[in-house]
Design a protein around this motif. Structure first.
Motif, PDB file in Angstrom:
ATOM      1  N   MET A   1      -5.950 -47.436 -25.297  1.00  0.00           N
ATOM      2  CA  MET A   1      -6.029 -46.318 -26.255  1.00  0.00           C
ATOM      3  C   MET A   1      -6.090 -46.842 -27.691  1.00  0.00           C
ATOM      4  N   THR A   2      -6.924 -46.231 -28.520  1.00  0.00           N
ATOM      5  CA  THR A   2      -6.964 -46.646 -29.919  1.00  0.00           C
ATOM      6  C   THR A   2      -5.772 -46.021 -30.671  1.00  0.00           C
ATOM      7  N   GLN A   3      -5.551 -46.544 -31.870  1.00  0.00           N
ATOM      8  CA  GLN A   3      -4.495 -45.990 -32.719  1.00  0.00           C
ATOM      9  C   GLN A   3      -4.738 -44.482 -32.934  1.00  0.00           C
ATOM     10  N   HIS A   4      -6.011 -44.131 -33.122  1.00  0.00           N
ATOM     11  CA  HIS A   4      -6.386 -42.729 -33.336  1.00  0.00           C
ATOM     12  C   HIS A   4      -6.006 -41.873 -32.118  1.00  0.00           C
ATOM     13  N   ASP A   5      -6.255 -42.396 -30.904  1.00  0.00           N
ATOM     14  CA  ASP A   5      -5.908 -41.650 -29.674  1.00  0.00           C
ATOM     15  C   ASP A   5      -4.392 -41.417 -29.600  1.00  0.00           C
ATOM     16  N   LEU A   6      -3.616 -42.428 -29.960  1.00  0.00           N
ATOM     17  CA  LEU A   6      -2.149 -42.298 -29.902  1.00  0.00           C
ATOM     18  C   LEU A   6      -1.697 -41.199 -30.865  1.00  0.00           C
ATOM     19  N   HIS A   7      -2.273 -41.197 -32.058  1.00  0.00           N
ATOM     20  CA  HIS A   7      -1.878 -40.193 -33.059  1.00  0.00           C
ATOM     21  C   HIS A   7      -2.311 -38.799 -32.608  1.00  0.00           C
ATOM     22  N   GLU A   8      -3.468 -38.716 -31.942  1.00  0.00           N
ATOM     23  CA  GLU A   8      -3.927 -37.408 -31.446  1.00  0.00           C
ATOM     24  C   GLU A   8      -2.964 -36.874 -30.382  1.00  0.00           C
ATOM     25  N   ASP A   9      -2.504 -37.735 -29.493  1.00  0.00           N
ATOM     26  CA  ASP A   9      -1.485 -37.313 -28.509  1.00  0.00           C
ATOM     27  C   ASP A   9      -0.269 -36.753 -29.243  1.00  0.00           C
ATOM     28  N   ASN A  10       0.139 -37.454 -30.284  1.00  0.00           N
ATOM     29  CA  ASN A  10       1.330 -36.999 -31.023  1.00  0.00           C
ATOM     30  C   ASN A  10       1.080 -35.655 -31.705  1.00  0.00           C
ATOM     31  N   ARG A  11      -0.139 -35.453 -32.186  1.00  0.00           N
ATOM     32  CA  ARG A  11      -0.463 -34.167 -32.828  1.00  0.00           C
ATOM     33  C   ARG A  11      -0.257 -33.022 -31.835  1.00  0.00           C
ATOM     34  N   VAL A  12      -0.792 -33.181 -30.640  1.00  0.00           N
ATOM     35  CA  VAL A  12      -0.702 -32.119 -29.626  1.00  0.00           C
ATOM     36  C   VAL A  12       0.762 -31.899 -29.230  1.00  0.00           C
ATOM     37  N   SER A  13       1.503 -32.988 -29.083  1.00  0.00           N
ATOM     38  CA  SER A  13       2.914 -32.887 -28.688  1.00  0.00           C
ATOM     39  C   SER A  13       3.740 -32.218 -29.789  1.00  0.00           C
ATOM     40  N   TRP A  14       3.465 -32.591 -31.045  1.00  0.00           N
ATOM     41  CA  TRP A  14       4.192 -31.987 -32.174  1.00  0.00           C
ATOM     42  C   TRP A  14       3.846 -30.511 -32.354  1.00  0.00           C
ATOM     43  N   ASN A  15       2.609 -30.133 -32.021  1.00  0.00           N
ATOM     44  CA  ASN A  15       2.241 -28.721 -32.150  1.00  0.00           C
ATOM     45  C   ASN A  15       3.174 -27.844 -31.318  1.00  0.00           C
ATOM     46  N   LEU A  16       3.386 -28.228 -30.074  1.00  0.00           N
ATOM     47  CA  LEU A  16       4.222 -27.402 -29.198  1.00  0.00           C
ATOM     48  C   LEU A  16       5.697 -27.495 -29.613  1.00  0.00           C
ATOM     49  N   ALA A  17       6.143 -28.713 -29.959  1.00  0.00           N
ATOM     50  CA  ALA A  17       7.556 -28.892 -30.337  1.00  0.00           C
ATOM     51  C   ALA A  17       7.890 -28.086 -31.596  1.00  0.00           C
TER      52      ALA A  17
END
Ligand SMILES: C[S@@+](CC[C@H](N)C(=O)[O-])C[C@H]1O[C@@H](n2cnc3c(N)ncnc32)[C@H](O)[C@@H]1O
Length: 281
Positions: A1-17
């Motif tokens: 996974m690229t750095q960008h992919d990791l941050h995108e995962d975090n974006r989706v996770s933070w949206n719900l949290a």
């Protein structure tokens, strides 16, 4: 996974949290309209007089601290990767008529692209663990500070981050180790009133975030070196034996002022780190 992919995962996770976190906070607009603030005295002391200053709040989440900073007289810009957090922050700014500008972006992209410069950059409480490259972070902050401008960091201490399951030594201390987790959790529910100064509501019950998240282990030397390597001057470095607003483990003792410390009988540990770094005049 690229750095960008990791941050995108975090974006989706933070949206719900972020939705879960805000579900516990009673009428925040009314709280601010009545003069409320979500800041703690420790960061207010390090920030100093903000009247007339331009301030960039990195990883501002839903903007409660950003609006509190505006109340102290700063012209504030908040940046966060979460769509939900930025939408909420904009709504709160409009509902409270506290002026603030909020931008949704990955801070690495934003810091590299902006042409704006600030008197103060503020970073706080649970920000650094989401950053995959601390050297780029330091360079980005140095880039956007005006000459003589200051970074103020108030962060949970890296020592606090190495424990899990009620003080079991679990995680690396330093070096940027990548940790994969199930999803950003509902720490507001754990801390109760202290993180919901407008009043705690039951809100979302037994929150379970299905979206994976990625965190990174950074030690004190990683943090300080990233700033020194970027050419900033270290002005203040503090450790605090309590953590503001964050009851990470059930057996932590609550102190006055929304602070939590280690259980009775445990040796004192640094639970927060405060730092001021300045760009040369
Ligand atoms: C624990 S919160 C910080 C809370 C903040 N101190 C406040 O004032 O409420 C961490 C925040 O970092 C944001 N974040 C994580 N990675 C990011 C990135 N690469 N760029 C921008 N924001 C990011 C998350 O969306 C989340 O809002």
């Amino acid at each position: 996974m690229t750095q960008h992919d990791l941050h995108e995962d975090n974006r989706v996770s933070w949206n719900l949290a972020t939705e879960a976190h805000n579900s516990h906070k009673h009428d925040q607009a009314a709280f601010f309209r009545a003069g409320g603030s979500t800041l703690f005295p420790d960061e207010i002391e390090l920030l100093g007089d903000l009247r007339g200053k331009s301030l960039l709040h990195l990883q501002c989440n839903a903007g409660q601290d950003t609006l509190s900073l505006a109340r102290l007289g700063a012209a504030v810009t908040g940046v966060d990767i979460s769509d939900t957090a930025i939408a909420f922050a904009r709504q709160l700014s409009s509902d409270t008529e506290i002026p603030a500008s909020f931008e949704r972006a990955d801070i690495f992209d934003w810091l590299a692209a902006t042409e704006r410069h600030f008197d103060v950059v503020f970073v706080s409480y649970g920000a650094l663990v989401w950053l995959s490259d601390l050297q780029a972070w330091g360079r980005g902050i140095a880039r956007v500070l005006k000459s003589g401008g200051r970074l103020v960091l108030m962060e949970f201490h890296p020592v606090y981050g190495i424990f899990e399951n009620d003080w079991e030594l679990t995680y690396d201390y330093m070096g940027g180790t990548h940790l994969r987790f199930g999803g950003v959790g509902d720490y507001v529910a754990l801390s109760g009133d202290v993180l919901a100064p407008s009043g705690y509501e039951q809100g979302v019950v037994e929150f379970n975030n299905p979206h994976p998240s990625h965190e990174f282990c950074w030690g004190v030397a990683d943090i300080v070196s990233a700033l020194l390597d970027a050419g900033l001057l270290l002005r203040v470095l503090r450790e605090y034996p309590y953590s503001n607003g964050f009851k990470r483990f059930a057996d932590m003792r609550e102190l006055p002022g929304g602070r939590f410390t280690v259980p009775e009988g445990m040796p004192q540990l640094p639970l927060m780190l405060g730092l001021v770094a300045q760009k040369a005049e």
